[in-house]
Write an enzyme that holds these catalytic residues in place. Structure first.
Site, PDB file in Angstrom:
ATOM      1  CB  ILE A 107      -0.783  -0.147   1.118  1.00  0.00           C
ATOM      2  CG1 ILE A 107      -1.674  -1.040   0.967  1.00  0.00           C
ATOM      3  CG2 ILE A 107      -1.910   0.623   1.491  1.00  0.00           C
ATOM      4  CD1 ILE A 107      -3.012  -1.635   2.206  1.00  0.00           C
ATOM      5  N   GLY A 110       7.432   3.945   4.726  1.00  0.00           N
ATOM      6  CA  GLY A 110       7.897   5.059   4.977  1.00  0.00           C
ATOM      7  C   GLY A 110       9.353   5.033   5.085  1.00  0.00           C
ATOM      8  CG  MET A 112      10.540   3.044  11.822  1.00  0.00           C
ATOM      9  SD  MET A 112       9.477   3.638  13.364  1.00  0.00           S
ATOM     10  CE  MET A 112       8.192   3.411  13.498  1.00  0.00           C
ATOM     11  N   GLY A 113       8.940   1.826   8.455  1.00  0.00           N
ATOM     12  CA  GLY A 113       8.611   1.023   8.055  1.00  0.00           C
ATOM     13  C   GLY A 113       7.238   1.260   6.343  1.00  0.00           C
ATOM     14  CG  ASP A 225       2.990  12.790  10.410  1.00  0.00           C
ATOM     15  OD1 ASP A 225       2.954  14.044   9.579  1.00  0.00           O
ATOM     16  OD2 ASP A 225       3.185  11.930  10.004  1.00  0.00           O
TER      17      ASP A 225
END
Length: 902
Positions: A107, A110, A112-113, A225
């Site tokens: 999907i 970013g 970090m993951g 965020d």
């Protein structure tokens, strides 16, 4: 991003272990030796060297920003990882099982993951989820702690507008993962633009976000965020807030607004970062209020408050911490004309109207959220929401430092009708002896003209009723047509009074329209339009009304292209007129939505129907007939889009309201019963449909006469209901009745008559009469193309039926051409689980069976049978035909296998 960021994907691979080693050593060296060290160590990778040096410059210039070495290293690694596709795409994970979930697609990702679309695979139940997995190489203790914190935070938040947490754990590779609700939606800014939401509608949607954020704050959670990518809206208009990955739990023992938290710039989104996030100062609930202000700014005026795209990291930091944003209205006004027009169009308004909407209150409210000092902003989200509501109600807002004049202006806006009336009375009393008598004379003349209009219309009505008096008619029955002809003769004598003549032409033309006398109605409505255009010019409310009446008539006549053009013009004039009222706009939107629906533009039609319904509801209330009628139209669009449960619920509610408001014999009650019966028919509830069609037919014949277009519509549906049960003789008899009415009213080349021919042609195929069917399909295909376009459902399905009929007649080459082109069009128009798509699958399956491709044939025909069985509660003739074709296919495959072993 960094100031000189470049695409690393084509400039060499990153050795992450080496990078970390170089960075660790560099950050331990004195500042004056770091650059030489990096140049020497990265001599073979020019891109990486430049990026590291630029980052060191940014650290030096930021005066303490990210001053700790550990934060610096983490920031750089996470920023650069975005540019390395090897680290983020994870294509190799497709098909892999993590926990109870099988990954099917990526999907997004970013620093970090990554987030994957996954499906539950343990067989307990079917469920699509979003699976968030920390990336290899980023599984540091700090990141894992952050990941676990997100899991903990989500587990404690139970709100319909927050994406839910289902599960979590550790993968076989030791990487933590979260299993969350999969939201099939789009970012809120794109949703608002896609549906052209007005400023008021955007505020209402935004208030839902604010209340959800307030819920999180009440549960001691700051999101930190809030940006469009983390706020999705699904197809039902439901808001979902995602990604609490950098959220922060507040200490329960402290004040909500005074808890110190820290976060690094690489985790947040700079374009939505608050000043205190940049400077690593206290992050509080007012930080979320700042980002909500940024979001409201872009949603309402279509641009960002700060222009950060071309700036370096240090320049972005300075802009966020020091630059005071322009007022939204001023920022919008400085855009070029093309941008202003486009932004206004996406809000269904004009540039000047949008500027006025943004000025003063919205300017003050939004800028209060964007104050650099957290204590100067709203302190809780509910205060922000309250000010937005006060703006919508014309009440004073907290954000505006209102003086006496400001409060008086607000009072005036709320009570302008009463103040205006009082002022007008005072003005008239004072001005009678001051103003020139010519003005008073002009006003008197206008009043006399209006009085003459009313007198002539009243006189006309008296004359019409007198004409039906036995003493006047000598005992003969006077028909409605004769009464209208008598009224028309009266109107023709008023050539020296064009305003009054236009009024009478309009009334008589609209009556003819309602009676189904379209050819008599059209010249009268065209005369009305010409007279009023000569009197007032094109951009006048009365002219807009005449344009709308003519557009509505052409829609009934099936001329949808011309109707759409006229109704769009009418809507534009009315919306730009200061004299227009909300119900007028809602009525034209409803008419335009109907035309869009008939042309197959279901998404645009749904948007217009929703807007029309909400405007009627807000003005009249839910239990008013105009509101009810608009809700019925909304139910029909859900029916067309395959949302059968929602359509049935609306149809039943509308039927009950219409019977209560209008009585059981009203034509609109007949309309409701016809709509509900058509839905029952699609669902295979044929007995219920038959009873409802009979009741609708009785009401429409009694109220509208035996030869009205709506009677023909119900007859056509009634005939289809017989056909689907295999009652072919009864079906053909009723089809012929419908065709006779439509042919007499419109001729054989009209789109309404073509609809009946289409249904009859389907019957001919079921009766094994392909020659008759082919003749009908050949006749109606050019009619649909001309009236509805190539992209309309009827055009595409007729093309498929032409191919299917040629297949029955053994004309394989012609069949292939029609079927392949038609099938692609149907797939573009109709979703997989709809009746139209299932019938197309069946026809393509039969073609592949004829071509010897048993595998594709079996897949398509089996799928068609499954969809139709799911739709229909009682098996139809379609199911019998499809089952027969499946049996033929299986017998053919068995015969081939048997021959191979003999």
């Amino acid at each position: 991003m960094f100031s000189n960021a470049v695409d690393l994907t084509n400039q060499g691979k990153i050795d992450w272990d080496e990078l970390e080693s170089v960075l660790d050593i560099a950050l331990q060296l004195p500042e004056n030796k770091r650059r030489d060290f990096i140049k020497r160590e990265c001599a073979d990778n020019e891109c990486l060297k430049n990026e590291l040096l630029a980052f060191l410059d940014a650290i030096h210039d930021s005066r303490g920003f990210l001053s700790r070495g550990k934060e610096i290293k983490e920031s750089l690694m996470m920023q650069l990882s975005v540019y390395n596709p090897e680290k983020v795409t994870h294509n190799s994970l497709k098909g892999k099982v993590i926990g109870n979930y099988r990954i099917s697609d990526l999907i997004g990702y970013g620093g970090m993951g990554s987030v994957y679309l996954a499906e539950r695979q343990d067989g307990l139940y079917q469920q699509k989820v979003a699976l968030k997995l920390i990336r290899q190489g980023m599984d540091t203790p700090e990141n894992i702690a952050r990941f676990e914190r997100e899991r903990f935070i989500l587990a404690g938040l139970n709100h319909p507008n927050i994406a839910r947490l289902y599960d979590g754990g550790v993968s076989s590779h030791g990487l933590p993962y979260l299993v969350m609700e999969y939201v099939d939606g789009i970012p809120i800014d794109k949703y608002c633009d896609k549906h052209s939401l007005s400023v008021n509608e955007r505020i209402n949607l935004f208030k839902t976000i604010c209340r959800t954020v307030q819920y999180a704050h009440n549960n001691l959670v700051i999101h930190r965020d809030l940006k469009p990518a983390n706020i999705l809206v699904d197809k039902q208009g439901q808001v979902k807030i995602l990604d609490f990955g950098i959220a922060k739990l507040l200490k329960t023992s402290g004040d909500l607004n005074l808890i110190q938290t820290r976060q690094s710039l690489q985790i947040m989104t700079p374009g939505y970062a608050a000043p205190e996030q940049i400077t690593s100062e206290n992050v509080t609930t007012t930080t979320d209020l700042y980002t909500l202000g940024m979001l409201s700014y872009s949603l309402l005026c279509g641009t960002q408050p700060l222009d950060l795209d071309e700036l370096s990291l240090v320049e972005k930091q300075d802009a966020i911490t020091k630059e005071v944003p322009l007022k939204p209205s001023e920022k919008y006004s400085r855009l070029d004309e093309k941008s202003q027009l486009e932004i206004a169009r996406l809000r269904e308004t004009t540039p000047s109207k949008l500027k006025n909407d943004l000025k003063n209150d919205l300017d003050a409210i939004i800028l209060k959220t964007l104050r650099k000092e957290p204590h100067a902003r709203y302190q809780v989200v509910n205060n922000f929401v309250e000010d937005l509501q006060n703006y919508q109600r014309n009440l004073p807002v907290q954000a505006h430092e209102g003086n006496l004049r400001y409060h008086f202006n607000k009072y005036f806006k709320r009570n302008y009708k009463y103040i205006t009336a009082a002022a007008a009375m005072l003005f008239m009393a004072c001005s009678f002896s001051i103003y020139h008598s010519a003005k008073i004379s002009a006003e008197r003349n206008q009043a006399q003209t209006e009085a003459q209009k009313a007198t002539q219309v009243t006189s006309l009505l008296f004359d019409l009723f007198e004409a039906n008096d036995p003493a006047e008619s000598a005992g003969d029955t006077i028909t409605a047509k004769q009464l209208l002809d008598r009224g028309l003769n009266r109107a023709d004598m008023l050539q020296d009074q064009p305003e009054i003549q236009a009024q009478l032409f309009s009334i008589i033309g609209q009556i003819h329209h309602r009676l189904g006398n379209y050819e008599e109605s059209r010249p009268l409505l065209e005369k009305t339009l010409n007279l009023r255009t000569d009197l007032y010019g094109r951009n006048h409310p009365e002219v807009a009304g005449s344009i709308g009446h003519l557009g509505r008539l052409l829609s009934s006549m099936g001329d949808y292209h011309r109707a759409e053009s006229l109704l769009s013009e009418s809507l534009g004039i009315i919306q730009n007129s200061s004299r227009s009222q909300q119900p007028e706009i809602a009525a034209v939107k409803n008419d335009l939505a109907y035309v869009k629906r008939r042309q197959g533009d279901y998404d645009e039609a749904e948007m217009l129907f929703k807007s029309s319904y909400e405007m009627f509801r807000d003005h009249y209330g839910s239990d008013y007939i105009h509101t009810v009628n608009s809700r019925s139209s909304l139910g029909t669009i859900y029916f067309n889009k395959g949302y059968h449960d929602r359509a049935e619920e609306i149809y039943k509610e509308v039927l009950e309201q219409r019977e209560r408001l209008l009585g059981e014999a009203h034509p609109l009650v007949g309309e409701s019963k016809n709509s509900l019966a058509a839905l029952y028919m699609i669902l295979g509830r044929y007995a219920q449909a038959e009873k409802m069609f009979e009741e609708a037919l009785e009401i429409r014949r009694q109220a509208l006469g035996p030869s009205h277009p709506k009677v023909a519509l119900t007859l056509n549906n009634y005939a289809i209901n017989f056909r689907e049960q295999g009652l072919f003789d009864q079906s053909e008899k009723v089809f012929n009745e419908a065709i006779a009415i439509r042919s007499d009213l419109f001729g054989d080349d009209h789109v309404s008559t073509a609809n009946s021919f289409f249904s009859l042609a389907e019957l001919k195929l079921m009766q094994q009469k392909p020659d008759s069917a082919l003749s009908l399909f050949n006749h109606i295909y050019p009619i649909f193309r001309e009236a509805l376009s190539d992209k309309h459902s009827f055009t595409a399905r007729t093309k498929m039926y032409l191919g299917y009929t040629h297949l029955k007649l053994k004309n394989y080459n012609r069949a292939k051409n029609h079927l392949q082109k038609g099938y692609e069009q149907v797939k573009d128009i109709h979703a997989e689980q709809t009746l139209e798509r299932a019938l197309a699958d069946h026809q393509m399956g039969v073609f592949h069976m004829s071509a010897g491709d048993s595998v594709r044939a079996d897949s398509l025909i089996s799928n068609a049978g499954k969809v139709i069985r799911n739709l229909e509660q009682t098996p139809s003739i379609k199911q019998t035909i499809i089952s027969g074709d499946l049996d033929r296919l299986n017998n053919r495959k068995n015969s081939i296998v048997k021959n191979e072993f003999q």
